[in-house]
Motif scaffolding. Structure first.
Motif, PDB file in Angstrom:
ATOM      1  N   ASN A 167       0.810  -1.253  -0.069  1.00  0.00           N
ATOM      2  CA  ASN A 167       0.008  -0.142   0.062  1.00  0.00           C
ATOM      3  C   ASN A 167       1.047   1.120  -0.007  1.00  0.00           C
ATOM      4  O   ASN A 167       1.472   1.611   0.975  1.00  0.00           O
ATOM      5  N   VAL A 172       0.160   4.417   0.114  1.00  0.00           N
ATOM      6  CA  VAL A 172      -0.351   5.376   0.897  1.00  0.00           C
ATOM      7  C   VAL A 172       0.511   5.191   2.369  1.00  0.00           C
ATOM      8  O   VAL A 172       1.127   6.187   2.860  1.00  0.00           O
ATOM      9  N   THR A 173       0.611   3.902   2.887  1.00  0.00           N
ATOM     10  CA  THR A 173       0.898   3.802   4.246  1.00  0.00           C
ATOM     11  C   THR A 173       2.523   3.872   4.050  1.00  0.00           C
ATOM     12  O   THR A 173       3.052   4.341   4.884  1.00  0.00           O
ATOM     13  N   SER A 210      -3.082  -3.544   2.762  1.00  0.00           N
ATOM     14  CA  SER A 210      -4.549  -3.010   2.051  1.00  0.00           C
ATOM     15  C   SER A 210      -4.815  -1.738   2.691  1.00  0.00           C
ATOM     16  O   SER A 210      -4.332  -1.222   3.468  1.00  0.00           O
ATOM     17  N   PRO A 211      -5.891  -1.130   1.901  1.00  0.00           N
ATOM     18  CA  PRO A 211      -6.318   0.259   2.398  1.00  0.00           C
ATOM     19  C   PRO A 211      -6.679   0.448   3.893  1.00  0.00           C
ATOM     20  O   PRO A 211      -7.048  -0.586   4.505  1.00  0.00           O
ATOM     21  N   GLN A 271     -10.998   6.829  -5.876  1.00  0.00           N
ATOM     22  CA  GLN A 271      -9.990   5.723  -5.768  1.00  0.00           C
ATOM     23  C   GLN A 271      -9.164   6.098  -4.518  1.00  0.00           C
ATOM     24  O   GLN A 271      -7.901   5.970  -4.728  1.00  0.00           O
ATOM     25  N   SER A 272      -9.590   6.429  -3.512  1.00  0.00           N
ATOM     26  CA  SER A 272      -8.895   6.714  -2.237  1.00  0.00           C
ATOM     27  C   SER A 272      -9.464   5.820  -1.156  1.00  0.00           C
ATOM     28  O   SER A 272     -10.000   6.450  -0.130  1.00  0.00           O
ATOM     29  N   PRO A 273      -9.400   4.339  -0.996  1.00  0.00           N
ATOM     30  CA  PRO A 273     -10.068   3.974   0.132  1.00  0.00           C
ATOM     31  C   PRO A 273      -9.497   4.179   1.377  1.00  0.00           C
ATOM     32  O   PRO A 273     -10.366   3.814   2.403  1.00  0.00           O
ATOM     33  N   ASP A 274      -8.298   4.465   1.477  1.00  0.00           N
ATOM     34  CA  ASP A 274      -7.588   4.801   2.834  1.00  0.00           C
ATOM     35  C   ASP A 274      -8.508   6.114   3.352  1.00  0.00           C
ATOM     36  O   ASP A 274      -8.991   6.013   4.709  1.00  0.00           O
TER      37      ASP A 274
END
Lengths: 315, 85
Positions: free
Chosen positions: A122, A124-125, A208-209, B47-50
């Protein structure tokens, strides 16, 4: 011998250890905000008739004029602001345009080398807990400081006159909402599922998100549901102010110790010695997993502490 | 732009405007929570599930609970119920 003991009981270390053990609360009796009690002679009955004439627009012409001016100027200000913003929108680059300033080398580097350097699937993380770990540390500290500020404003002492005076009223019942059978049965099923989902989101933050913040919020919401169903006596068996202190301080200190070296070296990484592992496995991507757990615990504690402080002024 | 997206964005605008025109605090709070819920769906479509998970947990969950507790503390909920019948 006796003198030595006396000295110890007055020493800083003794008080500090008592505070850590939770026997002494130095804030007790000094922090709570109390309303000063008015004397009967000091309260002067306000002249309601005069107040009404002063604040009635049909009788007070100055107020009428001011109200009109106020409305006109606020409308003008809002329209002006809207115009400026819409005018500025015209200068923004098109969405997805190649020349947009957001599409510089940094974003490309994150996408191309991110998996290789951080080991997190992921992105973003990988970004917020590796490249931008300093920002996330600041956010966690902001949550901690927010809890302290809420405590300053809403704290109620254990032997407070406010609480004693209210004990007879039915308001005390609102502290103990554990009588609703429907809520209890539903939360018996839901609370474990919410906890497991929150822990899943925290632990899978690099795959995962999700991540520490969202997972911690989910766990905190589960704790709040549990308190609502069963009352504070049940949660105080495993979560008190002492637990909050220990968990929050330990998490923030671990985060700081694990990441400070890269803050001080200008984000130039020293090798941690922790293997990055296979991308996609649960035990991979080095320090990201423990940092996620730290952030998650801080967020969950903060959410519960907010609720407890709002509800009864202490926990 | 699909019909779903247009409907969601229109719902956002309607919620945002109607919050400021609502007199009752409890109603305004519930509209605000529905705004957060719609926003969570919009984050998924973008599309940004976080962000969507965080918005759903914090925006629609915990903020709402804290607001409800505050309304109960300042007795805004009880008083309105007394006036209703």
């Amino acid at each position: 011998m006796s003198r030595k003991k006396q000295d110890y009981e007055h020493s800083f270390l003794y008080h500090f250890r008592q505070w850590v053990a939770g026997n002494v609360d130095p804030l007790e009796g000094t922090m709570e905000i109390r309303v000063p009690q008015k004397k009967a002679a000091e309260t002067v009955a306000p002249d309601l008739k005069q107040i009404r004439t002063v604040y009635d627009p049909s009788k007070n012409k100055e107020l009428k004029r001011f109200n009109r001016l106020y409305k006109a100027s606020s409308l003008l200000l809002v329209l002006l602001l809207m115009g400026v913003l819409i005018w500025a929108m015209g200068f923004m680059p098109e969405i997805g345009a190649e020349a947009a300033p957001a599409h510089n080398a940094t974003a490309g580097r994150y996408v191309e080398k991110g998996l290789e350097e951080t080991g997190a699937v992921n992105f973003v993380t990988g970004m917020i807990l590796d490249y931008r770990a300093f920002d996330t540390f600041g956010e966690s500290c902001v949550l901690f400081i927010a809890t302290i500020c809420v405590q300053i404003l809403l704290r109620v002492d254990k032997d407070s006159s406010w609480r004693k005076g209210r004990k007879t009223e039915e308001a005390e019942d609102s502290f103990r909402p554990g009588e609703d059978v429907v809520l209890q049965k539903v939360s018996t099923v839901l609370v474990p599922l919410i906890f497991i989902f929150g822990i899943y989101v925290i632990l899978n933050g690099h795959l995962s998100p999700g991540g520490g913040f969202s997972g911690g919020a989910i766990v905190g919401a589960g704790l709040i549901l549990y308190v609502n169903a069963f009352g504070f006596e049940k949660t105080e068996r495993f979560f008190t102010g002492k637990t909050f202190k220990i968990i929050t301080v330990a998490s923030l200190s671990f985060y700081a110790l694990a990441k400070t070296y890269s803050f001080y070296t200008g984000a130039n990484h020293l090798p941690t010695g922790i293997p990055l592992g296979v991308p996609g496995a649960i035990l991979s991507s080095g320090l990201i997993l423990p940092l996620n757990i730290c952030v998650g615990m801080v967020v969950a504690c903060t959410m519960y502490a907010f609720y407890a402080l709002f509800r009864k002024g202490g926990f | 732009m699909s019909i779903l997206k247009i409907a969601l964005l229109a719902g956002l605008i309607v919620c945002a405007v109607s919050v400021s025109f609502t007199k009752k605090l409890l109603t305004a709070l519930i509209i605000y929570l529905s705004y957060s819920t719609i926003m969570a769906v919009v984050w998924v479509l973008l599309q940004s599930p976080d962000l969507a998970i965080t918005e759903a947990a914090v925006g629609a969950g915990i903020t709402g609970i804290l607001f409800f507790v505050t309304l109960k503390k300042i007795r805004a909920v009880d008083e309105e119920e007394e006036h209703e019948p």
